[in-house]
Write an enzyme that holds these catalytic residues in place. Structure first.
Site, PDB file in Angstrom:
ATOM      1  N   ASN A  11     -14.378   7.653  -3.712  1.00 36.66           N
ATOM      2  CA  ASN A  11     -13.450   6.709  -4.194  1.00 36.66           C
ATOM      3  C   ASN A  11     -13.867   5.204  -4.715  1.00 36.66           C
ATOM      4  O   ASN A  11     -14.429   4.637  -3.592  1.00 36.66           O
ATOM      5  CB  ASN A  11     -12.199   6.637  -3.286  1.00 36.66           C
ATOM      6  CG  ASN A  11     -11.019   5.798  -3.910  1.00 36.66           C
ATOM      7  OD1 ASN A  11     -11.128   4.643  -4.266  1.00 36.66           O
ATOM      8  ND2 ASN A  11      -9.790   6.009  -3.598  1.00 36.66           N
ATOM      9  N   HIS A  47      -7.648   5.102  -7.861  1.00 39.59           N
ATOM     10  CA  HIS A  47      -6.098   5.029  -7.801  1.00 39.59           C
ATOM     11  C   HIS A  47      -5.983   3.712  -8.564  1.00 39.59           C
ATOM     12  O   HIS A  47      -6.369   2.655  -8.668  1.00 39.59           O
ATOM     13  CB  HIS A  47      -5.892   4.468  -6.233  1.00 39.59           C
ATOM     14  CG  HIS A  47      -4.556   4.442  -6.060  1.00 39.59           C
ATOM     15  ND1 HIS A  47      -3.974   4.214  -4.777  1.00 39.59           N
ATOM     16  CD2 HIS A  47      -3.325   4.655  -6.848  1.00 39.59           C
ATOM     17  CE1 HIS A  47      -2.662   3.893  -4.766  1.00 39.59           C
ATOM     18  NE2 HIS A  47      -2.283   4.353  -5.854  1.00 39.59           N
ATOM     19  N   ARG A  49      -3.301   1.608  -9.585  1.00 42.72           N
ATOM     20  CA  ARG A  49      -1.957   1.068  -8.943  1.00 42.72           C
ATOM     21  C   ARG A  49      -1.257   0.458  -9.852  1.00 42.72           C
ATOM     22  O   ARG A  49      -1.629  -0.250 -10.781  1.00 42.72           O
ATOM     23  CB  ARG A  49      -2.122   0.082  -7.737  1.00 42.72           C
ATOM     24  CG  ARG A  49      -2.536   0.672  -6.416  1.00 42.72           C
ATOM     25  CD  ARG A  49      -2.913  -0.139  -5.156  1.00 42.72           C
ATOM     26  NE  ARG A  49      -3.015   0.325  -4.020  1.00 42.72           N
ATOM     27  CZ  ARG A  49      -1.937   0.806  -3.290  1.00 42.72           C
ATOM     28  NH1 ARG A  49      -0.799   0.259  -3.705  1.00 42.72           N
ATOM     29  NH2 ARG A  49      -1.952   1.242  -1.983  1.00 42.72           N
ATOM     30  N   ARG A  53      -4.154  -3.804  -8.907  1.00 40.57           N
ATOM     31  CA  ARG A  53      -5.004  -4.733  -8.163  1.00 40.57           C
ATOM     32  C   ARG A  53      -6.487  -4.419  -8.241  1.00 40.57           C
ATOM     33  O   ARG A  53      -7.134  -5.306  -8.044  1.00 40.57           O
ATOM     34  CB  ARG A  53      -4.234  -4.968  -6.558  1.00 40.57           C
ATOM     35  CG  ARG A  53      -4.778  -3.419  -6.093  1.00 40.57           C
ATOM     36  CD  ARG A  53      -4.328  -3.725  -4.576  1.00 40.57           C
ATOM     37  NE  ARG A  53      -2.686  -3.848  -4.327  1.00 40.57           N
ATOM     38  CZ  ARG A  53      -2.339  -3.505  -3.227  1.00 40.57           C
ATOM     39  NH1 ARG A  53      -2.835  -2.978  -2.089  1.00 40.57           N
ATOM     40  NH2 ARG A  53      -1.101  -3.371  -3.179  1.00 40.57           N
ATOM     41  N   GLU A  74      -5.630   9.200  -8.616  1.00 38.68           N
ATOM     42  CA  GLU A  74      -4.461   8.971  -7.531  1.00 38.68           C
ATOM     43  C   GLU A  74      -3.442   7.998  -8.255  1.00 38.68           C
ATOM     44  O   GLU A  74      -3.720   7.225  -8.877  1.00 38.68           O
ATOM     45  CB  GLU A  74      -5.011   8.361  -6.504  1.00 38.68           C
ATOM     46  CG  GLU A  74      -6.020   9.019  -5.406  1.00 38.68           C
ATOM     47  CD  GLU A  74      -6.515   8.198  -4.259  1.00 38.68           C
ATOM     48  OE1 GLU A  74      -6.008   7.128  -4.116  1.00 38.68           O
ATOM     49  OE2 GLU A  74      -7.418   8.751  -3.638  1.00 38.68           O
ATOM     50  N   THR A 105      -2.709   2.718   1.213  1.00 36.31           N
ATOM     51  CA  THR A 105      -1.835   3.923   1.159  1.00 36.31           C
ATOM     52  C   THR A 105      -1.621   4.141   2.679  1.00 36.31           C
ATOM     53  O   THR A 105      -2.210   4.831   3.210  1.00 36.31           O
ATOM     54  CB  THR A 105      -2.249   4.955   0.412  1.00 36.31           C
ATOM     55  OG1 THR A 105      -2.802   4.708  -0.643  1.00 36.31           O
ATOM     56  CG2 THR A 105      -0.963   5.760   0.391  1.00 36.31           C
ATOM     57  N   GLU A 155      -3.574  17.007   0.180  1.00 35.74           N
ATOM     58  CA  GLU A 155      -4.555  16.256   0.680  1.00 35.74           C
ATOM     59  C   GLU A 155      -4.082  15.552   2.098  1.00 35.74           C
ATOM     60  O   GLU A 155      -2.715  15.071   2.134  1.00 35.74           O
ATOM     61  CB  GLU A 155      -4.865  15.044  -0.224  1.00 35.74           C
ATOM     62  CG  GLU A 155      -6.053  14.282   0.241  1.00 35.74           C
ATOM     63  CD  GLU A 155      -6.972  13.323  -0.656  1.00 35.74           C
ATOM     64  OE1 GLU A 155      -6.997  13.716  -1.531  1.00 35.74           O
ATOM     65  OE2 GLU A 155      -7.299  12.278   0.042  1.00 35.74           O
ATOM     66  N   HIS A 194      -8.693   9.426   3.941  1.00 34.73           N
ATOM     67  CA  HIS A 194      -8.250   7.849   4.090  1.00 34.73           C
ATOM     68  C   HIS A 194      -8.718   7.397   5.373  1.00 34.73           C
ATOM     69  O   HIS A 194      -8.644   8.146   6.596  1.00 34.73           O
ATOM     70  CB  HIS A 194      -6.855   7.864   4.379  1.00 34.73           C
ATOM     71  CG  HIS A 194      -6.057   6.481   4.160  1.00 34.73           C
ATOM     72  ND1 HIS A 194      -5.906   6.201   2.783  1.00 34.73           N
ATOM     73  CD2 HIS A 194      -5.973   5.563   4.827  1.00 34.73           C
ATOM     74  CE1 HIS A 194      -5.487   4.851   3.071  1.00 34.73           C
ATOM     75  NE2 HIS A 194      -5.753   4.453   4.279  1.00 34.73           N
TER      76      HIS A 194
HETATM   77  N1  PXP Z   1      -7.037   9.713  -0.327  1.00 38.87           N
HETATM   78  C1  PXP Z   1      -6.140   9.161  -0.799  1.00 38.87           C
HETATM   79  C2  PXP Z   1      -4.991   9.809  -1.283  1.00 38.87           C
HETATM   80  C3  PXP Z   1      -6.047   7.689  -0.607  1.00 38.87           C
HETATM   81  O1  PXP Z   1      -5.184   7.203  -1.284  1.00 38.87           O
HETATM   82  C4  PXP Z   1      -7.494   7.108  -0.306  1.00 38.87           C
HETATM   83  C5  PXP Z   1      -7.071   5.459  -0.462  1.00 38.87           C
HETATM   84  O2  PXP Z   1      -7.022   5.107  -1.772  1.00 38.87           O
HETATM   85  C6  PXP Z   1      -8.245   7.705   0.114  1.00 38.87           C
HETATM   86  C7  PXP Z   1      -8.512   9.075  -0.030  1.00 38.87           C
HETATM   87  C8  PXP Z   1      -9.573   7.193   0.397  1.00 38.87           C
HETATM   88  O3  PXP Z   1      -9.304   6.190   1.564  1.00 38.87           O
HETATM   89  P1  PXP Z   1     -10.363   5.385   2.133  1.00 38.87           P
HETATM   90  O4  PXP Z   1     -10.691   4.329   0.979  1.00 38.87           O
HETATM   91  O5  PXP Z   1      -9.959   4.568   3.313  1.00 38.87           O
HETATM   92  O6  PXP Z   1     -11.568   6.167   2.429  1.00 38.87           O
END
Ligand code: PXP
Length: 252
Positions: A11, A47, A49, A53, A74, A105, A155, A194
């Protein structure tokens, strides 16, 4: 069950966070995605948003056009995002809950409470050939609703596992293991993500039913100290080692 290689989705949102702190084009999340590809990532996650941001509309277009890895978009279940997804056709979308004031999130989507509103956000992208994932907390009811809605994938939110300590973390890991088994039994592909870090990734990577982890914030933060390629390579190795050890245990 055959344990397959676990895909790593990187990500790159927070490369855009740093870029946007000053405006201008640097650092470029598309360049980060290319480095991720060279370092062994299997996909790029971003993502978009509502408040833009970090990732911008143009980033999404460029990630799709300029990066060879599959793109996992996302997004919140809103008409605006659906229109963008259908126009961009990423390989997959992951529907996430989104609150304007949150830093990240905070929890999974309550698919059970919002199934009627979610249905078009699953049916329309799937009809356009886009795989649809729901980001959910690891509970039986959310998995059952995801299956009933026709999602391809769930997920599992690993935030509570990553934040917990001691026996509480062990209990959160058990929840993830049980949910992954449940999702697999329901015929759903199962991802997780996450808050994962070098410290927390191993036990999650060892869950044989998982097919993909999505990791961002820790990798980008760690890149400050050792470089992005090195942070992704190390994460890749930790995942592959945990997977191989779990496979060894199962076949012993
Ligand atoms: N999966 C999803 C669905 C998320 O919303 C996020 C955060 O944007 C992540 C994975 C990745 O999380 P992190 O940035 O904490 O590794």
């Amino acid at each position: 069950m055959t344990i397959r290689k676990l895909r790593l989705g990187v990500n790159i949102d927070h490369v855009a966070t740093i870029r946007n702190a000053r405006g201008g084009p640097h650092p470029d999340p598309v360049r980060a995605a290319k480095v991720a590809a060279d370092a062994g990532a299997d996909g790029i996650t971003a993502h978009l948003r509502e408040d833009r941001r970090h990732i911008s509309d143009d980033d999404i277009r460029r990630l799709k056009d300029e990066v060879e890895l599959p793109l996992n978009l996302e997004m919140a279940a809103t008409a605006e995002m659906l229109e963008i997804a259908l126009a961009t056709t990423p390989n997959a979308i992951c529907l996430v809950p989104e609150k304007r004031a949150e830093l990240t999130t905070e929890g999974g989507l309550d698919a059970a409470a919002h199934h009627a509103q979610l249905a078009p956000f699953i049916d329309e992208p799937r009809a356009a050939g886009i795989r649809v994932s729901l980001f959910i907390d690891p509970t039986q009811v959310q998995i059952a609703v995801a299956q009933a809605l026709g999602a391809d994938t769930v997920e599992l939110h690993t935030g509570s596992y990553c934040e917990a300590v001691g026996s509480a973390r062990a209990a959160e890991l058990t929840r993830l293991q049980t949910a992954a088994r449940e999702a697999h039994a329901h015929g759903l592909e199962c991802h997780a993500g996450h808050g994962l870090s070098f410290e927390t990734v191993g036990p999650v990577a060892a869950i044989g039913e998982l097919t993909e982890l999505n990791i961002g914030h820790f990798l980008i933060g760690e890149a400050i100290f050792g470089g992005l390629e090195s942070s992704i390579r190390r994460m890749r190795a930790l995942i592959d080692n945990a997977r191989a050890e779990a496979h060894g245990r199962r076949s012993a």
